[in-house]
Scaffold this motif. Structure first.
Motif, PDB file in Angstrom:
ATOM      1  N   ALA A  47       0.832  -1.206   0.000  1.00 28.19           N
ATOM      2  CA  ALA A  47       0.000   0.000   0.000  1.00 28.19           C
ATOM      3  C   ALA A  47       0.870   1.260   0.000  1.00 28.19           C
ATOM      4  O   ALA A  47       0.545   2.254  -0.653  1.00 28.19           O
ATOM      5  N   PHE A  48       1.985   1.210   0.735  1.00 29.27           N
ATOM      6  CA  PHE A  48       2.904   2.347   0.784  1.00 29.27           C
ATOM      7  C   PHE A  48       3.517   2.606  -0.589  1.00 29.27           C
ATOM      8  O   PHE A  48       3.648   3.758  -1.023  1.00 29.27           O
ATOM      9  N   VAL A  49       3.896   1.539  -1.279  1.00 27.35           N
ATOM     10  CA  VAL A  49       4.460   1.663  -2.628  1.00 27.35           C
ATOM     11  C   VAL A  49       3.424   2.256  -3.579  1.00 27.35           C
ATOM     12  O   VAL A  49       3.739   3.114  -4.416  1.00 27.35           O
ATOM     13  N   VAL A  50       2.181   1.806  -3.441  1.00 32.46           N
ATOM     14  CA  VAL A  50       1.097   2.348  -4.269  1.00 32.46           C
ATOM     15  C   VAL A  50       0.962   3.850  -4.049  1.00 32.46           C
ATOM     16  O   VAL A  50       0.842   4.632  -4.999  1.00 32.46           O
ATOM     17  N   MET A  51       0.999   4.264  -2.783  1.00 31.72           N
ATOM     18  CA  MET A  51       0.836   5.672  -2.449  1.00 31.72           C
ATOM     19  C   MET A  51       1.963   6.515  -3.052  1.00 31.72           C
ATOM     20  O   MET A  51       1.722   7.600  -3.596  1.00 31.72           O
ATOM     21  N   GLY A  52       3.192   6.026  -2.963  1.00 32.32           N
ATOM     22  CA  GLY A  52       4.311   6.751  -3.544  1.00 32.32           C
ATOM     23  C   GLY A  52       4.232   6.810  -5.060  1.00 32.32           C
ATOM     24  O   GLY A  52       4.519   7.847  -5.671  1.00 32.32           O
ATOM     25  N   GLY A  53       3.814   5.705  -5.670  1.00 27.35           N
ATOM     26  CA  GLY A  53       3.698   5.660  -7.125  1.00 27.35           C
ATOM     27  C   GLY A  53       2.642   6.601  -7.663  1.00 27.35           C
ATOM     28  O   GLY A  53       2.837   7.241  -8.711  1.00 27.35           O
ATOM     29  N   THR A  54       1.535   6.717  -6.955  1.00 24.09           N
ATOM     30  CA  THR A  54       0.466   7.611  -7.414  1.00 24.09           C
ATOM     31  C   THR A  54       0.912   9.067  -7.368  1.00 24.09           C
ATOM     32  O   THR A  54       0.535   9.863  -8.237  1.00 24.09           O
ATOM     33  N   PHE A  55       1.714   9.408  -6.371  1.00 24.58           N
ATOM     34  CA  PHE A  55       2.207  10.790  -6.296  1.00 24.58           C
ATOM     35  C   PHE A  55       3.118  11.102  -7.477  1.00 24.58           C
ATOM     36  O   PHE A  55       3.046  12.177  -8.075  1.00 24.58           O
ATOM     37  N   LEU A  56       3.978  10.155  -7.849  1.00 26.98           N
ATOM     38  CA  LEU A  56       4.880  10.366  -8.984  1.00 26.98           C
ATOM     39  C   LEU A  56       4.100  10.552 -10.280  1.00 26.98           C
ATOM     40  O   LEU A  56       4.436  11.415 -11.102  1.00 26.98           O
TER      41      LEU A  56
END
Length: 229
Positions: A47-56
């Protein structure tokens, strides 16, 4: 849907986005220690990786504002909400596809039940869409990449700490749990935690689903109402 097609193509060409949303999830799902034992941190790390990816991915909007592209787009007969909706779909679909693939791999590797896997995919996809909507709304507040990146890093840390992605929500003091509930990450972690605890879909799971949908709608309405140009 020209904007949607253009941004979807760009999503597959951005190396940083590909690393965060395609490579890292695959690395995580094959790291078996993260998915076994009493504390299975792989679910929250994903979920953390998803959150970072969406910001990028959502930084594309900020780039268009800085470069003046958005001004030219708004000359066309298109509303801001329509523009942001196409952005939302273009940014969410690649991540949602990868998360679905990763969860199916997890089902094979770790013998997850089909119902558990489907519910997990639902949580991750909703969190992806909500996170993209939040990142879009966030991009509407800033006029420079530096200020957006710096401030969002602080928010990302707070969401991970208080939202249950780094520390299980049941270990947080009651007061901090109330604070964490204002973040979409809290409801994603809550839904995942319920799935792991009861190995079935509960009312708390559906509450998490409803809350993430509500967050997504609020973020999109906020971004659609702000003047981005």
């Amino acid at each position: 849907m020209i904007i949607f097609k253009y941004d979807l193509k760009k999503s597959f060409q951005n190396k940083a986005v590909l690393l965060c949303t395609f490579i890292l999830p695959l690395v995580l799902i094959f790291a078996s220690p993260l998915w076994s034992g009493e504390v299975q941190i792989g679910f929250n790390l994903m979920a953390f990786v998803v959150m970072g990816g969406t910001f990028l991915t959502a930084q594309g909007i900020l780039n268009e504002r800085i470069e003046g592209t958005l001004t030219r787009i708004m000359v066309a007969p298109i509303t801001m909400l329509n523009y942001l909706t196409q952005k939302l779909l273009a940014y969410s679909i690649p991540i949602a596809m990868q998360i679905t693939l990763v969860c199916l791999i997890g089902m094979v590797l770790y013998d997850w039940y089909l119902s558990f896997t489907i519910a997990l995919i639902l949580i991750y996809i909703l969190f992806t869409v909500t996170s993209v909507a939040m990142a879009i709304a966030w991009a509407s507040l800033f006029k420079s990449k530096e200020s957006s990146l710096t401030s969002f890093s602080l928010v990302l840390t707070a969401m991970a700490m208080l939202g249950g992605l780094m520390i299980p929500t049941n270990l947080l003091p009651a007061a901090l749990r109330y604070v964490g509930a204002i973040f979409p990450s809290y409801w994603a972690a809550n839904g995942i935690e319920n799935l792991n605890t009861y190995n079935s879909i509960t009312n708390q799971f559906w509450l998490s689903v409803v809350m993430m949908i509500m967050f997504g709608i609020i973020f999109m309405l906020f971004g659609g109402k702000r003047r981005l140009i």
